[in-house]
Scaffold this active site. Structure first.
Site, PDB file in Angstrom:
ATOM      1  N   HIS A  10      -7.250   6.385   6.417  1.00 54.55           N
ATOM      2  CA  HIS A  10      -5.789   6.276   6.528  1.00 54.55           C
ATOM      3  C   HIS A  10      -5.319   6.657   7.934  1.00 54.55           C
ATOM      4  CE1 HIS A  10      -5.376   6.622   1.900  1.00 54.55           C
ATOM      5  NE2 HIS A  10      -5.555   5.380   2.301  1.00 54.55           N
ATOM      6  N   GLU A  70     -16.506  -0.764  -0.405  1.00 52.83           N
ATOM      7  CA  GLU A  70     -16.088  -0.041  -1.618  1.00 52.83           C
ATOM      8  C   GLU A  70     -17.250   0.066  -2.622  1.00 52.83           C
ATOM      9  OE1 GLU A  70     -13.206   1.478  -1.698  1.00 52.83           O
ATOM     10  OE2 GLU A  70     -11.866   0.370  -0.358  1.00 52.83           O
ATOM     11  N   GLU A 113      -5.205  10.297 -11.910  1.00 51.59           N
ATOM     12  CA  GLU A 113      -5.660  11.001 -10.707  1.00 51.59           C
ATOM     13  C   GLU A 113      -5.223  12.462 -10.623  1.00 51.59           C
ATOM     14  OE1 GLU A 113      -5.816   8.539  -7.167  1.00 51.59           O
ATOM     15  OE2 GLU A 113      -5.812  10.322  -5.920  1.00 51.59           O
ATOM     16  N   ARG A 166      11.299  -3.152 -18.801  1.00 58.17           N
ATOM     17  CA  ARG A 166      10.628  -1.865 -19.095  1.00 58.17           C
ATOM     18  C   ARG A 166       9.138  -2.005 -19.404  1.00 58.17           C
ATOM     19  NH1 ARG A 166      15.637  -1.069 -21.277  1.00 58.17           N
ATOM     20  NH2 ARG A 166      16.842   0.416 -20.053  1.00 58.17           N
ATOM     21  N   ARG A 193     -10.655  11.215 -10.355  1.00 58.27           N
ATOM     22  CA  ARG A 193     -10.300   9.913  -9.767  1.00 58.27           C
ATOM     23  C   ARG A 193     -10.113  10.027  -8.242  1.00 58.27           C
ATOM     24  NH1 ARG A 193      -6.540   5.079 -12.347  1.00 58.27           N
ATOM     25  NH2 ARG A 193      -6.915   3.621 -10.669  1.00 58.27           N
ATOM     26  N   HIS A 246     -11.501   7.635   2.562  1.00 65.17           N
ATOM     27  CA  HIS A 246     -10.129   7.150   2.722  1.00 65.17           C
ATOM     28  C   HIS A 246      -9.241   8.114   3.512  1.00 65.17           C
ATOM     29  CE1 HIS A 246     -11.613   4.366  -0.177  1.00 65.17           C
ATOM     30  NE2 HIS A 246     -10.478   3.727  -0.268  1.00 65.17           N
ATOM     31  N   LYS A 265     -16.312   2.696 -11.855  1.00 67.04           N
ATOM     32  CA  LYS A 265     -14.861   2.920 -11.753  1.00 67.04           C
ATOM     33  C   LYS A 265     -14.280   3.164 -13.150  1.00 67.04           C
ATOM     34  CE  LYS A 265     -10.510   1.999  -9.765  1.00 67.04           C
ATOM     35  NZ  LYS A 265      -9.676   1.356  -8.780  1.00 67.04           N
ATOM     36  N   ASN A 277     -11.409   8.387  -3.283  1.00 65.98           N
ATOM     37  CA  ASN A 277     -10.832   8.435  -1.937  1.00 65.98           C
ATOM     38  C   ASN A 277     -11.853   8.831  -0.871  1.00 65.98           C
ATOM     39  OD1 ASN A 277      -8.234   7.736  -2.779  1.00 65.98           O
ATOM     40  ND2 ASN A 277      -7.820   9.845  -3.393  1.00 65.98           N
ATOM     41  N   HIS A 315      -8.794  -2.735   5.542  1.00 66.68           N
ATOM     42  CA  HIS A 315      -8.886  -1.437   4.871  1.00 66.68           C
ATOM     43  C   HIS A 315     -10.359  -1.035   4.637  1.00 66.68           C
ATOM     44  CE1 HIS A 315      -7.862   1.894   2.347  1.00 66.68           C
ATOM     45  NE2 HIS A 315      -8.490   1.363   1.320  1.00 66.68           N
ATOM     46  N   LYS A 331      -3.714   1.168 -11.341  1.00 65.95           N
ATOM     47  CA  LYS A 331      -2.817   1.674 -10.288  1.00 65.95           C
ATOM     48  C   LYS A 331      -2.082   0.486  -9.711  1.00 65.95           C
ATOM     49  CE  LYS A 331      -4.720   5.711  -7.948  1.00 65.95           C
ATOM     50  NZ  LYS A 331      -5.139   6.152  -6.615  1.00 65.95           N
TER      51      LYS A 331
HETATM   52  P1  NAD Z   1      -5.487  -8.959   0.243  1.00 63.10           P
HETATM   53  O1  NAD Z   1      -4.948  -9.046  -1.115  1.00 63.10           O
HETATM   54  O2  NAD Z   1      -4.524  -8.891   1.381  1.00 63.10           O
HETATM   55  O3  NAD Z   1      -6.474 -10.182   0.485  1.00 63.10           O
HETATM   56  C1  NAD Z   1      -7.087 -10.341   1.735  1.00 63.10           C
HETATM   57  C2  NAD Z   1      -6.896 -11.755   2.277  1.00 63.10           C
HETATM   58  O4  NAD Z   1      -7.766 -12.659   1.574  1.00 63.10           O
HETATM   59  C3  NAD Z   1      -5.491 -12.310   2.082  1.00 63.10           C
HETATM   60  O5  NAD Z   1      -5.133 -13.073   3.196  1.00 63.10           O
HETATM   61  C4  NAD Z   1      -5.646 -13.208   0.851  1.00 63.10           C
HETATM   62  O6  NAD Z   1      -4.685 -14.225   0.771  1.00 63.10           O
HETATM   63  C5  NAD Z   1      -7.018 -13.767   1.084  1.00 63.10           C
HETATM   64  N1  NAD Z   1      -7.728 -14.256  -0.096  1.00 63.10           N
HETATM   65  C6  NAD Z   1      -7.665 -13.788  -1.358  1.00 63.10           C
HETATM   66  N2  NAD Z   1      -8.560 -14.422  -2.126  1.00 63.10           N
HETATM   67  C7  NAD Z   1      -9.172 -15.336  -1.352  1.00 63.10           C
HETATM   68  C8  NAD Z   1     -10.193 -16.281  -1.571  1.00 63.10           C
HETATM   69  N3  NAD Z   1     -10.794 -16.393  -2.765  1.00 63.10           N
HETATM   70  N4  NAD Z   1     -10.575 -17.073  -0.542  1.00 63.10           N
HETATM   71  C9  NAD Z   1      -9.999 -16.925   0.690  1.00 63.10           C
HETATM   72  N5  NAD Z   1      -9.059 -16.026   0.964  1.00 63.10           N
HETATM   73  C10 NAD Z   1      -8.649 -15.224  -0.039  1.00 63.10           C
HETATM   74  O7  NAD Z   1      -6.447  -7.685   0.416  1.00 63.10           O
HETATM   75  P2  NAD Z   1      -7.523  -7.013  -0.561  1.00 63.10           P
HETATM   76  O8  NAD Z   1      -8.540  -6.451   0.344  1.00 63.10           O
HETATM   77  O9  NAD Z   1      -7.941  -7.890  -1.670  1.00 63.10           O
HETATM   78  O10 NAD Z   1      -6.695  -5.817  -1.204  1.00 63.10           O
HETATM   79  C11 NAD Z   1      -6.115  -4.822  -0.420  1.00 63.10           C
HETATM   80  C12 NAD Z   1      -4.972  -4.191  -1.179  1.00 63.10           C
HETATM   81  O11 NAD Z   1      -5.483  -3.631  -2.377  1.00 63.10           O
HETATM   82  C13 NAD Z   1      -4.247  -3.099  -0.445  1.00 63.10           C
HETATM   83  O12 NAD Z   1      -2.863  -3.284  -0.566  1.00 63.10           O
HETATM   84  C14 NAD Z   1      -4.670  -1.826  -1.170  1.00 63.10           C
HETATM   85  O13 NAD Z   1      -3.678  -0.844  -1.149  1.00 63.10           O
HETATM   86  C15 NAD Z   1      -4.917  -2.348  -2.563  1.00 63.10           C
HETATM   87  N6  NAD Z   1      -5.847  -1.545  -3.356  1.00 63.10           N
HETATM   88  C16 NAD Z   1      -5.430  -1.149  -4.583  1.00 63.10           C
HETATM   89  C17 NAD Z   1      -6.283  -0.388  -5.377  1.00 63.10           C
HETATM   90  C18 NAD Z   1      -5.836   0.000  -6.747  1.00 63.10           C
HETATM   91  O14 NAD Z   1      -6.515   0.793  -7.396  1.00 63.10           O
HETATM   92  N7  NAD Z   1      -4.737  -0.508  -7.212  1.00 63.10           N
HETATM   93  C19 NAD Z   1      -7.557  -0.061  -4.933  1.00 63.10           C
HETATM   94  C20 NAD Z   1      -7.956  -0.495  -3.688  1.00 63.10           C
HETATM   95  C21 NAD Z   1      -7.090  -1.245  -2.896  1.00 63.10           C
END
Ligand code: NAD
Length: 354
Positions: free
Chosen positions: A239, A176, A224, A112, A228, A235, A214, A232, A252, A134
């Site tokens: 999407h 971003e 949100e 929990r 918040r 976005h 942020k 987007n 992304h 999030k």
């Molecule tokens: P990711 O986590 O897939 O990382 C991208 C790639 O980089 C992966 O292959 C990873 O293994 C690699 N990697 C990570 N660190 C590394 C490093 N130091 N050196 C070399 N390679 C490295 O993608 P991301 O862009 O970090 O995150 C995208 C995700 O985040 C999506 O799922 C999205 O929905 C989420 N997201 C969440 C929020 C939130 O508020 N929670 C906001 C924006 C995005």
């Protein structure tokens, strides 16, 4: 008959985001680091040197958005039970946004809810995903549709990890950062135009400002219900682009870059944002090799896809657009014809013409 429950105020969930070289982190009780093979191979040893816990375990999950599933959550939870973690234990998310979102979600439901900390290793997760609580996973209905708001106990942002990040992933994070500047801070945007983020001191400064912005947003609207949603910006279009191109063609952040340019064009069609400002945004994105154009087959088909987005309520879409640099506007349900007119620019990749 009625019985009321009167709960005491919950303990503070305030937390610090440390942007600095990773300190030694003392963790009470057992801790589990969740990471993936790529990040572990590159950086796990250095991380472990900085964690001081009674007992420490490492759980490795597969790398990639396609593994951001309930199955992986089950896998994390099973390992936590195998290692007999309890309610005093801590999870440590060590990786990009995918690892962060999943670790946070697993922490929110393990017995929990237990504490977790974020140690983001991509630029995107450092400026965006790791901050704000999030958490979640994807399912067959779409991205991030199942999850929880669960704030970390702390976020440690160290640009050291970014030394091994591929350039495309770096640029996805820059998108971003640009988003935050265009929405909230004209001065920051001007600063970005004159400072190269490949310089570490500049990068730290930009991360700090993005995280501050942020935090300012999350502090007002954690779940949100209002402001918040401004995060987007770009976005809504992104999407649909990701949906049409198949996940994986664009990162992304790349889709968001195109989406911001499209949103700017919509802003102009609605009588806001000047062409010069739009040009400046495009130039800044292009400087980091981000895409700014996209070929749409059919404006109508693209438009229809907006309504599959979970953020379209009652068949009305709210578009986030810049009114001017540093000032956002939420436009609820603009005329279909206006949006179609904007999309028509992109039919057969004509987005750059004129
Ligand atoms: P990711 O986590 O897939 O990382 C991208 C790639 O980089 C992966 O292959 C990873 O293994 C690699 N990697 C990570 N660190 C590394 C490093 N130091 N050196 C070399 N390679 C490295 O993608 P991301 O862009 O970090 O995150 C995208 C995700 O985040 C999506 O799922 C999205 O929905 C989420 N997201 C969440 C929020 C939130 O508020 N929670 C906001 C924006 C995005």
């Amino acid at each position: 008959m009625k019985v009321s429950i009167q709960l005491p105020a919950p303990p503070s969930r305030d937390y610090e985001i440390v942007i600095d070289e990773l300190p030694t982190i003392a963790l009470e009780g057992k801790a589990v680091v969740v990471t993936n093979p790529k990040v572990a191979g590159l950086h796990l040893r250095r991380l472990l040197e900085h964690l001081d816990a009674k007992e420490l375990f490492v759980v490795t999950i597969p790398d990639g958005e396609e593994y951001k599933t309930m199955e992986t959550i089950e896998f994390i939870l099973d390992r936590c039970f195998d290692h007999r973690l309890d309610r005093k234990s801590t999870m440590v998310a060590f990786g990009g946004g995918v690892v962060g979102d999943m670790t946070g979600f697993a922490a929110s439901i393990f017995q929990r809810g237990i504490d977790f900390i974020q140690i983001p290793t991509t630029l995107l997760s450092q400026v965006d995903a790791s901050v704000g609580g999030k958490t979640g996973i994807n399912n067959r209905y779409g991205k991030n549709l199942v999850g929880a708001f669960h704030q970390p106990r702390a976020v440690y942002i160290d640009t050291y990890w970014l030394g091994t990040l591929p350039e495309r992933e770096f640029a996805a994070g820059v998108a971003e950062i640009v988003k935050m500047a265009v929405m909230f801070d004209e001065k920051f945007f001007e600063w970005l135009e004159t400072h190269d983020l490949h310089d570490d001191a500049n990068l730290k400064e930009a991360i700090k400002r993005s995280v501050e912005l942020k935090a300012w947003v999350v502090n007002q609207d954690e779940t949100e219900k209002g402001i918040r949603a401004v995060l987007n910006y770009g976005h809504t279009f992104a999407h649909v682009i990701e949906n049409f191109s198949g996940y994986g063609s664009y990162l992304h952040g790349e889709a968001v870059a195109i989406g911001m340019v499209m949103a700017n064009r919509l802003a102009m069609a609605l009588g806001m944002f000047g062409p010069e400002e739009a040009e400046r945004v495009e130039k800044l994105l292009a400087r980091y090799g981000l895409p700014t154009d996209y070929a749409i087959d059919s404006a109508e088909a693209f438009y229809d896809r907006f309504f599959l987005d979970k953020k379209s309520h009652d068949n009305t879409i709210t578009f986030i657009v810049p009114e001017r640099l540093g000032r956002f506007k939420m436009v609820k349900g603009p005329a279909r014809e206006t949006v179609l007119e904007v999309l028509a620019h992109y039919e057969k990749g004509r987005g750059r013409e004129e």
